[in-house]
Design a protein around this motif. Structure first.
Motif, PDB file in Angstrom:
ATOM      1  N   GLN A   1      12.669  23.524 -12.441  1.00 38.77           N
ATOM      2  CA  GLN A   1      12.656  24.750 -11.646  1.00 38.77           C
ATOM      3  C   GLN A   1      11.252  25.319 -11.483  1.00 38.77           C
ATOM      4  OE1 GLN A   1      16.004  27.490 -12.440  1.00 38.77           O
ATOM      5  NE2 GLN A   1      16.716  25.991 -13.950  1.00 38.77           N
ATOM      6  N   GLY A   2      10.245  24.507 -11.768  1.00 45.36           N
ATOM      7  CA  GLY A   2       8.872  24.943 -11.569  1.00 45.36           C
ATOM      8  C   GLY A   2       8.371  25.902 -12.619  1.00 45.36           C
ATOM      9  N   ILE A   3       9.048  25.957 -13.771  1.00 42.97           N
ATOM     10  CA  ILE A   3       8.677  26.872 -14.850  1.00 42.97           C
ATOM     11  C   ILE A   3       8.179  26.052 -16.031  1.00 42.97           C
ATOM     12  CG2 ILE A   3       9.518  28.630 -16.453  1.00 42.97           C
ATOM     13  CD1 ILE A   3      11.740  29.185 -14.278  1.00 42.97           C
ATOM     14  N   THR A   4       6.959  26.299 -16.464  1.00 39.21           N
ATOM     15  CA  THR A   4       6.424  25.605 -17.636  1.00 39.21           C
ATOM     16  C   THR A   4       6.500  26.518 -18.849  1.00 39.21           C
ATOM     17  OG1 THR A   4       4.124  26.284 -17.278  1.00 39.21           O
ATOM     18  CG2 THR A   4       4.860  24.249 -16.200  1.00 39.21           C
ATOM     19  N   VAL A   5       6.705  25.908 -20.005  1.00 37.71           N
ATOM     20  CA  VAL A   5       6.806  26.650 -21.266  1.00 37.71           C
ATOM     21  C   VAL A   5       5.984  25.913 -22.312  1.00 37.71           C
ATOM     22  CG1 VAL A   5       8.352  27.706 -22.948  1.00 37.71           C
ATOM     23  CG2 VAL A   5       9.183  27.231 -20.622  1.00 37.71           C
TER      24      VAL A   5
ATOM     25  N   PRO B   1       7.310  41.223  -9.521  1.00 38.63           N
ATOM     26  CA  PRO B   1       7.881  40.106 -10.267  1.00 38.63           C
ATOM     27  C   PRO B   1       6.853  39.502 -11.221  1.00 38.63           C
ATOM     28  CG  PRO B   1       8.386  39.929  -7.925  1.00 38.63           C
ATOM     29  CD  PRO B   1       7.380  41.014  -8.055  1.00 38.63           C
ATOM     30  N   ILE B   2       7.322  39.070 -12.373  1.00 37.83           N
ATOM     31  CA  ILE B   2       6.444  38.569 -13.422  1.00 37.83           C
ATOM     32  C   ILE B   2       6.229  37.069 -13.235  1.00 37.83           C
ATOM     33  CG2 ILE B   2       6.227  38.228 -15.918  1.00 37.83           C
ATOM     34  CD1 ILE B   2       8.086  40.821 -16.099  1.00 37.83           C
TER      35      ILE B   2
ATOM     36  N   VAL C   1      13.375  32.428 -12.427  1.00 38.46           N
ATOM     37  CA  VAL C   1      14.404  31.550 -11.869  1.00 38.46           C
ATOM     38  C   VAL C   1      14.634  31.833 -10.387  1.00 38.46           C
ATOM     39  CG1 VAL C   1      16.839  30.914 -11.975  1.00 38.46           C
ATOM     40  CG2 VAL C   1      15.497  31.057 -14.084  1.00 38.46           C
ATOM     41  N   PRO C   2      14.766  33.091  -9.955  1.00 36.13           N
ATOM     42  CA  PRO C   2      14.945  33.332  -8.523  1.00 36.13           C
ATOM     43  C   PRO C   2      13.788  32.816  -7.672  1.00 36.13           C
ATOM     44  CG  PRO C   2      15.536  35.290  -9.781  1.00 36.13           C
ATOM     45  CD  PRO C   2      14.896  34.340 -10.743  1.00 36.13           C
ATOM     46  N   ARG C   3      12.576  32.818  -8.228  1.00 35.32           N
ATOM     47  CA  ARG C   3      11.403  32.394  -7.461  1.00 35.32           C
ATOM     48  C   ARG C   3      11.047  30.935  -7.720  1.00 35.32           C
ATOM     49  NH1 ARG C   3       6.778  36.057  -8.885  1.00 35.32           N
ATOM     50  NH2 ARG C   3       6.078  35.956  -6.714  1.00 35.32           N
TER      51      ARG C   3
ATOM     52  N   LEU D   1      13.140  35.453 -17.169  1.00 36.29           N
ATOM     53  CA  LEU D   1      13.651  34.291 -16.433  1.00 36.29           C
ATOM     54  C   LEU D   1      14.658  34.728 -15.371  1.00 36.29           C
ATOM     55  CD1 LEU D   1      14.125  31.732 -19.350  1.00 36.29           C
ATOM     56  CD2 LEU D   1      12.687  31.372 -17.326  1.00 36.29           C
ATOM     57  N   LYS D   2      15.605  35.578 -15.743  1.00 37.12           N
ATOM     58  CA  LYS D   2      16.656  35.994 -14.817  1.00 37.12           C
ATOM     59  C   LYS D   2      16.127  36.856 -13.681  1.00 37.12           C
ATOM     60  CE  LYS D   2      19.551  37.827 -17.784  1.00 37.12           C
ATOM     61  NZ  LYS D   2      20.797  38.441 -18.325  1.00 37.12           N
TER      62      LYS D   2
END
Length: 258
Positions: free
Chosen positions: A186-190, A88-89, A136-138, A131-132
């Protein structure tokens, strides 16, 4: 947690598009030095093989996949293959890019489409796929878009006109903000890095045309070097930037400050 541990990327997998040379390879060196397994994509297999050997010489594990980002139908397949073969990335660096220099009244529409397809459409599709399939799953991830100071301002009239490039990088700047807001919970930074002028294959024509004008307009009076981008990329890829999202940060020697 100790500060040095916040920057530790061991166990992380970083996908870097356009990673076989230039700024992408510089970023791969930085992330790999701090423990990330790097995955490079680019169009030319021979350049990818050279990059992998270069990184191996620095003790960095790298996987390479030949891929044309403008081939939209192959993007999902490539991401799926990477996830299946490497894992996973955790970190996505959208670095691949294209440019075209022409006066607006003479700018071929086909060239406009080429720039948009790589810099905006391809970037969107690979981001969506990662993301998919991973983030997102993680419920975690770091996305770093390589925009440009060209997305923050217009061109100096002494420089070659690059309307499509400026427009595409402006799109990346606001795409960064919109994605950051959508996925923050969702814990994702951009975030995006907006480089100024670095001597790369892509900027060769620009520098040949107007390097002196660039230097005169740059408060530091120099171009970017191999050591100027890696630190910020490492910060944005690591837990040290957990509370930073939606930012477009110029690395330009001060160009955008004047």
């Amino acid at each position: 947690m100790a500060l040095k541990e916040l920057f530790d990327l061991h166990g992380k997998i970083a996908l870097i598009t356009g990673g076989s040379r230039g700024l992408g390879l510089q970023i791969a060196e930085a992330l790999g030095e701090y423990g990330a397994v790097v995955v490079l994509t680019a169009r030319k297999q021979n350049e990818l093989d050279e990059a992998r050997a270069h990184l191996a010489g620095q003790g960095i594990q790298a996987h390479v996949y030949a891929h044309d980002l403008s081939d939209f139908e192959s993007i999902d397949r490539t991401v799926e293959k990477i996830v299946a073969e490497v894992g996973p990335i955790d970190i996505l660096v959208n670095n691949a890019g294209a440019t075209w220099g022409a006066a607006t009244t003479e700018h071929p529409f086909e060239a406009w489409q080429k720039v948009m397809n790589v810099n905006v459409n391809g970037l969107f599709l690979v981001t969506q796929s990662v993301l998919k399939r991973s983030m997102v799953p993680r419920q975690s991830g770091r996305i770093i878009n390589i925009a440009s100071v060209a997305g923050l301002q217009g061109n100096d009239p002494r420089m070659a006109a690059t309307l499509a490039y400026n427009t595409s990088k402006g799109a990346v700047v606001n795409l960064t903000r919109a994605l950051a807001a959508e996925f923050a919970a969702q814990g994702i930074t951009v975030n995006s890095i907006c480089p100024g002028y670095f001597p790369t294959k892509m900027t060769k024509g620009t520098l040949a045309y107007g390097e002196q004008a660039i230097l005169e307009h740059t408060p530091m009076r120099r171009l970017g070097t191999d050591a100027d981008l890696g630190g910020l990329a490492l910060l944005l890829a690591s837990d040290a930037s957990a509370y930073i999202t939606g930012q477009n940060i110029a690395v330009d020697g001060g160009i955008t400050s004047v």
